[in-house]
Design a protein around this motif. Structure first.
Motif, mmCIF file in Angstrom:
data_model
loop_
_atom_site.group_PDB
_atom_site.id
_atom_site.type_symbol
_atom_site.label_atom_id
_atom_site.label_comp_id
_atom_site.label_asym_id
_atom_site.label_seq_id
_atom_site.Cartn_x
_atom_site.Cartn_y
_atom_site.Cartn_z
ATOM 1 N N ASP B 84 0.830 -1.198 0.000
ATOM 2 C CA ASP B 84 0.000 0.000 0.000
ATOM 3 C C ASP B 84 0.867 1.250 0.000
ATOM 4 O O ASP B 84 1.752 1.407 0.848
ATOM 5 C CB ASP B 84 -0.926 -0.005 1.217
ATOM 6 N N GLY B 85 0.610 2.112 -0.954
ATOM 7 C CA GLY B 85 1.294 3.392 -1.007
ATOM 8 C C GLY B 85 0.597 4.412 -0.117
ATOM 9 O O GLY B 85 -0.389 4.110 0.572
ATOM 10 N N SER B 86 1.101 5.618 -0.134
ATOM 11 C CA SER B 86 0.438 6.730 0.552
ATOM 12 C C SER B 86 0.730 7.941 -0.318
ATOM 13 O O SER B 86 1.666 8.695 -0.074
ATOM 14 C CB SER B 86 0.984 6.897 1.964
ATOM 15 N N ALA B 87 -0.077 8.070 -1.376
ATOM 16 C CA ALA B 87 0.267 8.992 -2.461
ATOM 17 C C ALA B 87 -0.426 10.339 -2.374
ATOM 18 O O ALA B 87 -0.189 11.211 -3.198
ATOM 19 C CB ALA B 87 -0.045 8.332 -3.799
ATOM 20 N N ILE B 92 -1.104 12.470 4.279
ATOM 21 C CA ILE B 92 0.124 12.244 5.063
ATOM 22 C C ILE B 92 0.332 13.380 6.058
ATOM 23 O O ILE B 92 0.585 13.160 7.242
ATOM 24 C CB ILE B 92 1.364 12.146 4.132
ATOM 25 N N VAL B 93 0.173 14.602 5.571
ATOM 26 C CA VAL B 93 0.425 15.761 6.431
ATOM 27 C C VAL B 93 -0.550 15.784 7.603
ATOM 28 O O VAL B 93 -0.153 15.950 8.761
ATOM 29 C CB VAL B 93 0.341 17.065 5.591
ATOM 30 N N GLU B 105 11.039 13.935 5.123
ATOM 31 C CA GLU B 105 11.688 15.006 4.346
ATOM 32 C C GLU B 105 11.503 14.794 2.841
ATOM 33 O O GLU B 105 11.472 15.726 2.061
ATOM 34 C CB GLU B 105 13.195 15.016 4.629
ATOM 35 N N THR B 106 11.404 13.511 2.456
ATOM 36 C CA THR B 106 11.329 13.159 1.045
ATOM 37 C C THR B 106 9.881 13.022 0.564
ATOM 38 O O THR B 106 9.617 12.373 -0.455
ATOM 39 C CB THR B 106 12.065 11.826 0.820
ATOM 40 N N LEU B 107 8.968 13.655 1.308
ATOM 41 C CA LEU B 107 7.520 13.577 1.037
ATOM 42 C C LEU B 107 7.136 13.648 -0.437
ATOM 43 O O LEU B 107 6.302 12.879 -0.904
ATOM 44 C CB LEU B 107 6.858 14.732 1.802
ATOM 45 N N ARG B 108 7.737 14.581 -1.153
ATOM 46 C CA ARG B 108 7.343 14.819 -2.544
ATOM 47 C C ARG B 108 8.258 14.176 -3.586
ATOM 48 O O ARG B 108 8.048 14.320 -4.782
ATOM 49 C CB ARG B 108 7.257 16.332 -2.806
ATOM 50 N N GLY B 235 -8.145 11.779 -8.445
ATOM 51 C CA GLY B 235 -7.181 12.052 -9.503
ATOM 52 C C GLY B 235 -6.123 13.105 -9.220
ATOM 53 O O GLY B 235 -4.963 12.780 -8.955
ATOM 54 N N PRO B 236 -6.501 14.396 -9.257
ATOM 55 C CA PRO B 236 -5.496 15.460 -9.330
ATOM 56 C C PRO B 236 -4.502 15.500 -8.177
ATOM 57 O O PRO B 236 -3.364 15.883 -8.373
ATOM 58 C CB PRO B 236 -6.346 16.739 -9.349
ATOM 59 N N GLU B 237 -4.925 15.127 -6.987
ATOM 60 C CA GLU B 237 -4.022 15.268 -5.838
ATOM 61 C C GLU B 237 -3.271 13.978 -5.500
ATOM 62 O O GLU B 237 -2.658 13.877 -4.439
ATOM 63 C CB GLU B 237 -4.792 15.813 -4.632
ATOM 64 N N MET B 238 -3.339 12.987 -6.406
ATOM 65 C CA MET B 238 -2.527 11.781 -6.219
ATOM 66 C C MET B 238 -1.110 12.156 -6.667
ATOM 67 O O MET B 238 -0.795 12.176 -7.863
ATOM 68 C CB MET B 238 -3.093 10.625 -7.058
ATOM 69 N N HIS B 239 -0.269 12.458 -5.702
ATOM 70 C CA HIS B 239 1.060 13.024 -6.014
ATOM 71 C C HIS B 239 1.912 12.039 -6.812
ATOM 72 O O HIS B 239 2.543 12.411 -7.795
ATOM 73 C CB HIS B 239 1.756 13.432 -4.720
ATOM 74 N N PHE B 240 1.960 10.808 -6.377
ATOM 75 C CA PHE B 240 2.627 9.753 -7.148
ATOM 76 C C PHE B 240 1.544 8.907 -7.796
ATOM 77 O O PHE B 240 0.684 8.350 -7.100
ATOM 78 C CB PHE B 240 3.493 8.863 -6.249
ATOM 79 N N SER B 241 1.566 8.785 -9.112
ATOM 80 C CA SER B 241 0.563 7.981 -9.806
ATOM 81 C C SER B 241 0.879 6.500 -9.604
ATOM 82 O O SER B 241 1.939 6.141 -9.091
ATOM 83 C CB SER B 241 0.592 8.299 -11.296
ATOM 84 N N PHE B 242 -0.052 5.632 -10.029
ATOM 85 C CA PHE B 242 0.216 4.190 -9.952
ATOM 86 C C PHE B 242 1.441 3.814 -10.783
ATOM 87 O O PHE B 242 2.135 2.860 -10.460
ATOM 88 C CB PHE B 242 -1.015 3.383 -10.383
#
Lengths: 331, 331
Positions: B84-87, B92-93, B105-108, B235-242
């Motif tokens: 399971d990701g956390s994209a 997260i925040v 620190e590597t959040l993005r 959709g739009p706020e999924m920072h890392f896509s599948f």
């Protein structure tokens, strides 16, 4: 009883029963097609496998053949669960020191476990494919149990009957990927590539009196490039036994048949016993001399892991060489 | 194409093909016995399943029956991998703030993932059995993909063809077990009991133009005790896509067919969209009023999760009630 799985072109291979001395095998068609199928219906099928085992050991199996370890996959080529504990305090303390991290406050009261990847295991003689040596390749020699269905909330004293098989493990680790990964807070992932298991999975009775209260009281032997590397006793310093590890991981959900639970890297305080991974040896060097001397594994380095009792190689030998990852290894 | 798995007394159930409107099903004997068997040999078998799907939708399947969701298991009742990701950065925040922890620190730049337990999934209508409400029961509404065999080191731009199916997820979490568990450094374990998935697993083409560049551009709807709880756009706020999540988890090893990769809790910055878990809502309350108001789930609380497009409930509905764990639930 000793069991193995042989490559046959399918994803799950074919179930073998293996002779006590590890030299002969027989396809266990009449028992179950695969190791998972046996575990799924253990109570019904295991007695049939035991009969086959008795016949094989008595030399009464016409279809028996000489066993070639290189034809074997992991006993479970893929599994539904691989949960690795870290039950040897000496290992935790040394390895955390190596990465300037503190042992958890609950070190001695709350078992440390991680959920490993179980979809792609390495065979006991498979190469360890690594794309980048700067990842810091290490081996970790461990023990593991395979359970049947385990009810949620099980108490340690009720675990024994659920432990059906034992194996050895090489829990390959990429040490230099660990610090940044653990810093993210969610545990290991890319730092734990595919794990390898021993050729044979054996029932606890094969260990005789070495199997006591959920611990294996025998030395676990590692040889790096054919030189002695370590033979710590897996018994006395296993702080949490397999009873406690299985009870812990079943606290909030049940486990299904074929769940693999590992001991963590076997480690003794007595440094004359050597180590079961490079990270420990490196930390001992650092403590003694101020610097890490032993490098992590390089291409061509070979690790051999086995456990012997009364002159018998109980689980067969894990023997793996680190190689550069090619397209072929990428599957 | 829509697929499901029906209970039939076996551990893996039987594969069904489901009509586009989700009301009718047919046993897919002629395609494969189980969902895993289909995934193991997707390229050969999926076209046969598509033919059956076309016939079912055209009303040309004599053996079709009215579908009863309560007879279904998870599309994969057990799987070889559930990662399971956390994209969604907003999730997260907020959730880290709720437990006084900092985002990594590597959040993005570096995807956050954890290896989940895949040996015991809950059916879409199964109760959520919990022994102790003080563990802090929460739901988490997510999306997930199922892959075929994925080569190690795959680049994000090559991932699409490996995504065979999509599902919804209820990633049940025990919030009050998380802080002490993560503090140990090895990630979640007891804080993540069995996960539930949607009734149907669907091929990406079922999403039409809502499936773009590895993201699903549709609202994910949650209802708590039948009241609207949230409908953030996935959709739009999924920072890392599948694409990026799958590439990340295949960095150091290959993935085998049937690997499930999750998006993490779907979350939008716009608070009018509500949330997909209780922890976020609680944190927003704390920020606004100084205290957590909404309790975690109690016995009898019901969560419903679904995703609709053009009036069609794409994945069917996850609908689960929290109940006290009994001997029966312990399996």
């Amino acid at each position: 009883m000793k069991l193995a799985t042989r490559k046959n072109g399918t994803r799950d291979g074919e179930l073998l029963v293996v002779s006590r001395d590890g030299t002969r095998g027989v396809v266990a068609h009449e028992v179950a097609s695969t190791m998972q199928a046996l575990l799924d219906n253990w109570d019904v099928l295991a007695p049939k496998a035991e009969n086959l085992y008795a016949a094989l050991n008595a030399g009464e199996c016409k279809s028996a053949f000489e066993l070639d370890i290189s034809t074997l996959t992991s006993p479970l080529p893929r599994a539904y669960a691989w949960i690795d504990g870290s039950a040897y305090i000496n290992h935790i303390v040394l390895v955390r020191k190596a990465r300037n991290a503190e042992p958890p406050e609950t070190l001695r009261t709350d078992p440390l476990v991680y959920q490993g990847g179980s979809d792609t295991f390495l065979a006991p003689r498979d190469d360890i494919p690594v794309a980048d040596l700067s990842w810091g390749v290490d081996f970790e020699a461990e023990l593991a149990v395979i359970t049947d269905d385990v009810p949620a909330g099980i108490l340690p004293e009720n675990v024994d009957g659920h432990i059906k098989l034992l194996m050895l493990v090489n829990d390959v680790s990429l040490r230099n990927l660990i610090p940044s990964e653990l810093k993210k807070g969610f545990g290991f992932f890319t730092s734990k590539p595919s794990t390898a298991f021993s050729p044979f999975a054996v029932t606890p009775d094969e260990l005789g009196d070495a199997w006591q209260s959920g611990r294996v009281h025998l030395p676990l032997e590692s040889y790096l490039n054919d030189a002695f590397y370590g033979n710590p006793d897996a018994g006395p310093e296993m702080h949490f036994s397999f009873r406690e590890l299985v009870s812990h991981v079943a606290k909030t959900r049940w486990l299904s048949a074929g769940t693999i639970v590992g001991s963590g890297t076997v480690s003794n305080e007595d440094i004359s016993k050597g180590s079961s991974c490079l990270a420990e040896k490196r930390m001992l060097e650092k403590i003694k001399t101020g610097e890490f001397k032993t490098p992590f594994m390089q291409y061509g380095d070979k690790i051999r892991i086995e456990m012997n009792k009364d002159g018998q190689n109980i689980f067969g030998t894990i023997e793996q060489t680190v190689v550069e990852r090619t397209m072929e290894h990428r599957k």
